[in-house]
Scaffold this motif. Sequence first.
Motif, PDB file in Angstrom:
ATOM      1  N   VAL A 174       0.989  -1.347  -0.120  1.00 17.54           N
ATOM      2  CA  VAL A 174       0.173  -0.124   0.083  1.00 17.54           C
ATOM      3  C   VAL A 174       0.929   1.399   0.186  1.00 17.54           C
ATOM      4  CG1 VAL A 174      -1.820   1.182   1.233  1.00 17.54           C
ATOM      5  CG2 VAL A 174      -1.945  -1.170   1.203  1.00 17.54           C
ATOM      6  N   PHE A 175       0.494   2.207  -0.755  1.00 20.09           N
ATOM      7  CA  PHE A 175       1.424   3.306  -1.196  1.00 20.09           C
ATOM      8  C   PHE A 175       0.663   4.654  -0.194  1.00 20.09           C
ATOM      9  CE2 PHE A 175       4.404   2.180  -3.961  1.00 20.09           C
ATOM     10  CZ  PHE A 175       3.824   0.563  -4.640  1.00 20.09           C
ATOM     11  N   VAL A 176       1.556   5.040   0.570  1.00 18.69           N
ATOM     12  CA  VAL A 176       1.018   6.233   1.520  1.00 18.69           C
ATOM     13  C   VAL A 176       1.788   7.541   1.320  1.00 18.69           C
ATOM     14  CG1 VAL A 176       0.480   7.000   4.123  1.00 18.69           C
ATOM     15  CG2 VAL A 176       0.409   4.677   3.174  1.00 18.69           C
ATOM     16  N   VAL A 177       1.016   8.658   0.976  1.00 17.48           N
ATOM     17  CA  VAL A 177       1.535   9.998   0.683  1.00 17.48           C
ATOM     18  C   VAL A 177       0.759  10.812   1.595  1.00 17.48           C
ATOM     19  CG1 VAL A 177       2.005  11.734  -0.910  1.00 17.48           C
ATOM     20  CG2 VAL A 177       2.363   9.385  -1.592  1.00 17.48           C
ATOM     21  N   ASN A 178       1.699  11.557   2.439  1.00 17.38           N
ATOM     22  CA  ASN A 178       1.059  12.581   3.474  1.00 17.38           C
ATOM     23  C   ASN A 178      -0.065  11.786   4.345  1.00 17.38           C
ATOM     24  OD1 ASN A 178       2.383  14.799   2.768  1.00 17.38           O
ATOM     25  ND2 ASN A 178       1.201  15.397   0.953  1.00 17.38           N
ATOM     26  N   ASN A 179       0.043  10.836   4.683  1.00 16.36           N
ATOM     27  CA  ASN A 179      -0.711   9.858   5.663  1.00 16.36           C
ATOM     28  C   ASN A 179      -1.967   9.658   5.048  1.00 16.36           C
ATOM     29  OD1 ASN A 179      -0.794   8.914   8.179  1.00 16.36           O
ATOM     30  ND2 ASN A 179      -1.919  10.426   9.094  1.00 16.36           N
ATOM     31  N   GLU A 180      -2.121   9.523   3.756  1.00 16.77           N
ATOM     32  CA  GLU A 180      -2.989   9.106   2.924  1.00 16.77           C
ATOM     33  C   GLU A 180      -2.707   7.972   1.962  1.00 16.77           C
ATOM     34  OE1 GLU A 180      -6.352   9.819   2.440  1.00 16.77           O
ATOM     35  OE2 GLU A 180      -6.554  11.365   4.000  1.00 16.77           O
ATOM     36  N   PRO A 181      -3.529   6.868   1.862  1.00 14.32           N
ATOM     37  CA  PRO A 181      -3.264   5.826   1.145  1.00 14.32           C
ATOM     38  C   PRO A 181      -3.704   6.339  -0.380  1.00 14.32           C
ATOM     39  CG  PRO A 181      -5.090   5.201   2.434  1.00 14.32           C
ATOM     40  CD  PRO A 181      -4.685   6.686   2.875  1.00 14.32           C
ATOM     41  N   ILE A 182      -2.718   5.909  -1.195  1.00 13.51           N
ATOM     42  CA  ILE A 182      -3.307   6.650  -2.705  1.00 13.51           C
ATOM     43  C   ILE A 182      -3.293   5.284  -3.529  1.00 13.51           C
ATOM     44  CG2 ILE A 182      -2.016   8.604  -2.498  1.00 13.51           C
ATOM     45  CD1 ILE A 182       0.282   7.439  -4.199  1.00 13.51           C
ATOM     46  N   GLY A 183      -3.362   4.178  -3.022  1.00 16.52           N
ATOM     47  CA  GLY A 183      -3.449   2.900  -3.797  1.00 16.52           C
ATOM     48  C   GLY A 183      -2.517   1.742  -3.470  1.00 16.52           C
ATOM     49  N   ALA A 184      -2.748   0.489  -4.193  1.00 18.98           N
ATOM     50  CA  ALA A 184      -2.023  -0.775  -3.744  1.00 18.98           C
ATOM     51  C   ALA A 184      -1.753  -1.519  -4.885  1.00 18.98           C
ATOM     52  CB  ALA A 184      -2.785  -1.235  -2.583  1.00 18.98           C
ATOM     53  N   VAL A 185      -0.988  -2.446  -4.777  1.00 15.35           N
ATOM     54  CA  VAL A 185      -0.404  -3.408  -5.960  1.00 15.35           C
ATOM     55  C   VAL A 185      -0.325  -4.585  -5.235  1.00 15.35           C
ATOM     56  CG1 VAL A 185       0.453  -1.805  -7.567  1.00 15.35           C
ATOM     57  CG2 VAL A 185       1.978  -2.931  -5.961  1.00 15.35           C
ATOM     58  N   GLN A 186      -0.500  -5.881  -6.049  1.00  7.81           N
ATOM     59  CA  GLN A 186      -0.228  -6.944  -5.611  1.00  7.81           C
ATOM     60  C   GLN A 186       1.251  -7.414  -5.828  1.00  7.81           C
ATOM     61  OE1 GLN A 186      -3.155 -10.065  -6.995  1.00  7.81           O
ATOM     62  NE2 GLN A 186      -4.833  -9.033  -5.933  1.00  7.81           N
ATOM     63  N   VAL A 187       2.072  -7.999  -4.988  1.00  2.00           N
ATOM     64  CA  VAL A 187       3.265  -8.409  -5.355  1.00  2.00           C
ATOM     65  C   VAL A 187       3.485  -9.981  -5.272  1.00  2.00           C
ATOM     66  CG1 VAL A 187       5.776  -7.964  -4.722  1.00  2.00           C
ATOM     67  CG2 VAL A 187       3.980  -6.120  -4.211  1.00  2.00           C
ATOM     68  N   PHE A 188       4.198 -10.457  -6.459  1.00  2.00           N
ATOM     69  CA  PHE A 188       4.432 -11.862  -6.449  1.00  2.00           C
ATOM     70  C   PHE A 188       6.026 -12.118  -6.776  1.00  2.00           C
ATOM     71  CE2 PHE A 188       0.058 -11.183  -7.977  1.00  2.00           C
ATOM     72  CZ  PHE A 188      -0.545 -11.857  -7.237  1.00  2.00           C
ATOM     73  N   LYS A 189       6.535 -12.757  -5.741  1.00  2.00           N
ATOM     74  CA  LYS A 189       8.137 -12.988  -5.625  1.00  2.00           C
ATOM     75  C   LYS A 189       8.323 -14.346  -6.083  1.00  2.00           C
ATOM     76  CE  LYS A 189       9.213  -9.164  -2.825  1.00  2.00           C
ATOM     77  NZ  LYS A 189       9.646  -8.366  -1.500  1.00  2.00           N
ATOM     78  N   THR A 190       9.095 -14.585  -6.911  1.00  2.00           N
ATOM     79  CA  THR A 190       9.737 -16.040  -7.277  1.00  2.00           C
ATOM     80  C   THR A 190      11.317 -15.796  -7.154  1.00  2.00           C
ATOM     81  OG1 THR A 190      10.001 -15.732  -9.560  1.00  2.00           O
ATOM     82  CG2 THR A 190       7.938 -16.752  -8.770  1.00  2.00           C
ATOM     83  N   ASP A 191      11.985 -17.095  -7.064  1.00  2.00           N
ATOM     84  CA  ASP A 191      13.421 -16.961  -6.839  1.00  2.00           C
ATOM     85  C   ASP A 191      14.010 -16.156  -8.022  1.00  2.00           C
ATOM     86  OD1 ASP A 191      13.158 -18.501  -4.908  1.00  2.00           O
ATOM     87  OD2 ASP A 191      13.677 -20.376  -5.853  1.00  2.00           O
TER      88      ASP A 191
END
Lengths: 357, 194
Positions: A174-191
Amino acid sequence: MDKKLQNLKNDLDYYISEKPVFTKADKEKVKFKVRSLSTHKKEKHRIFIPKTLSAIVIAGLVLFLGGIVSLQTGLFDLKSTERTEIVPDHSQYRIVAEDFLLERSFTIVDYLGTTDTYTVTKETLKKEPTNEIWGLLKIEVDAYLNQAVTVESFLAEPYSEPDTPPVKPIQVDVFVVNNEPIGAVQVFKTDSATTYKTFWGETIEQTTTKPYKAWLQNWNSYIDGLGQTPTFTFNDNDPYIYENKKYHFKLHLPSEWKDITTVNESDNRISVIFKAGNDVRQEIVTILVLDEQEYDQLKNPDGPSLLELKELARMNNQVYVYDGPHDIALLDTADIAKFKQLQKAIPDIMKTFQLLK
Amino acid sequence: MRIHKDSLDNFERSFEEMLRTDKDQAFESLVDTYGEEIKRLIFAYVKNWSQTDDLTQDVFVTVYFKLDTFAGRSSLKTWIYQIAINKCKDYLKSWYYRNTQLNEKFFAFLKDRQKAPDTQMFEKDERKRLAETALKLPLKYREVIILFYYKELSIEEIGTLLGLPQSTVKTRLARARDKLKTILTAAEGSEIHG
C-alpha cells in the motif's frame, strides 16, 4: 433489405437472448466492485478515530506519569531541553494502509513492515519496476510529484465470493503519501523475478489493454509531460488550418494537433476530436452555428440552455459559438492526461477564429 | 451533445435530481435503467458472454467513478454509450483479445448459450440469419448497423459517439447494407443449389 433491417432491433434482441441478460447477479457484482474500489472516507474516519483516540489517551497517560517522575527526579529542567527532530510516525502509515485494505475487503494475515520510502520524481517514475507499479496504481500521478511516498507491505487474502474456495494470502503493498493511502499493488515474488498486479489482480497488459511495450511508450511520454506547461505552436510555415466552406470560417490549430486530432462536421456542429489509442475518440471542443433567435433563447438565464456557450462572432443573422470542455469518456490515465493538456489550448485556438467573407 | 432540457427523457431529469441528493441511489437507478441495454450493446460488439459480463461491470464501475466529473454536457445515455463503446474498442483492439482469439472460433459464443429446444426452429429462420450475419460484419460496419438499427440512434448521434462525420456514417451504413445483402444472397443461392 431495408425492410428486413427495420426489424433488426427485434431480431437482434431475440438472437442475443430471449431473456433479460442483465441479471441481479450482474448488479450485485457492479455494486461489489464499486464498494471495493471506493475510498469510504466516512467509514475510514469511523475506524480511524477510535484508534487515534486510544493513541491520544495512552500518550496522555505516558506524559502524565513521565511528568510526575521527571518532576520528582529533577529531570524536568527547561534550560537543558533540546529541540528534537520530528520523525514521521510510521505506525500511523500502517494504520491508514490497513484501513485501505480492509475497506477493499482484504483480510490481513500479517504486517510485513515499511518496505520502501522514496521521493516521487519523473526519474523514479520512469525506472523499473517503479514505472510499472505506478502504472498499476491507476492514478493521475502529477499530484504526487516531489512528495515522499512510503510503502507499507502486508500479507493479505483478497476477497473471495461466497461459496468459492478462499484465495491464498498474497503480498500487497500500500502506497501512502501525506498519511493518505493512494493505492496498492499485489506483489508476486519467485526466485528469479518479482511481478506486480493491480490490487484487484490485473497485469499492466490487462488493465491498459495494451502490450507492455506500447504501454511503456505511452507512459514515458505521459511522465515527460508532467508538470510542464503544454506548449502549442501555431506554425506559420506549415499551418494546420481548418476551413469551413459552408459556414465561412477558419481556425488555426496547433501543429502538434495534426496527427492526434480530426475535425468532424455534422451540419451546424463542428467538433475537434482527440484520436486516442485503440480508435477511441473524444470531442475536445465544438463550434456551433446557431440562428440569432435560437442563440438568444439559449442565452436567457431562464431558458433551456445547458451549455456554457461562448460567442465567437456574428454574421448574416447567425451566431458562431463554441462549447467545451466536454464530459470525458476516456479510460486510460495517460489518454486523460493528454486530453486535459489539449483542452488548455482551446482559448488560444479560439483567438484564431476568422470569418471568411 | 444536447442543447435543450426538453430533450432529456424522464429518467435523466430525475437522475440529475437524485445525483444531487444521493449519489449511490442515483447510481443504482442508473444501473437498473441502462444495465440491460448496455449489456446487449456490449455483446453485439464483443460477441462473447464472459467478456460481456466483465466489460459491463467495468463500464458501470467507470461510470460510478466518473459521475463526479459528469457535468451534463452530453446526455447521460450518450455518455454511458460512449464509455461502453470505448471499452469495447479498447478490448477488441487489445493484445489480450488478439491472443485469446487465436484459441477461439469466431462464433464460439454460441457454445456459451444454453439453447432452449424451441430455438432450434428459429435457427432456420431468415431473421435469425440476418442478425447473425450483421454480427459477423467487420467492426466498422457492424457498429453502425448496431447503433442505427438496433439501438435506433440517429446519424447525428452515431457521428458524435464514434467521432465520425455524418457523411462517413451514411457511407458506412450503405456499405454495411450492401455487404449484408451480398452475404445473404450468396447464402440463399448456395442453399437452393447446394
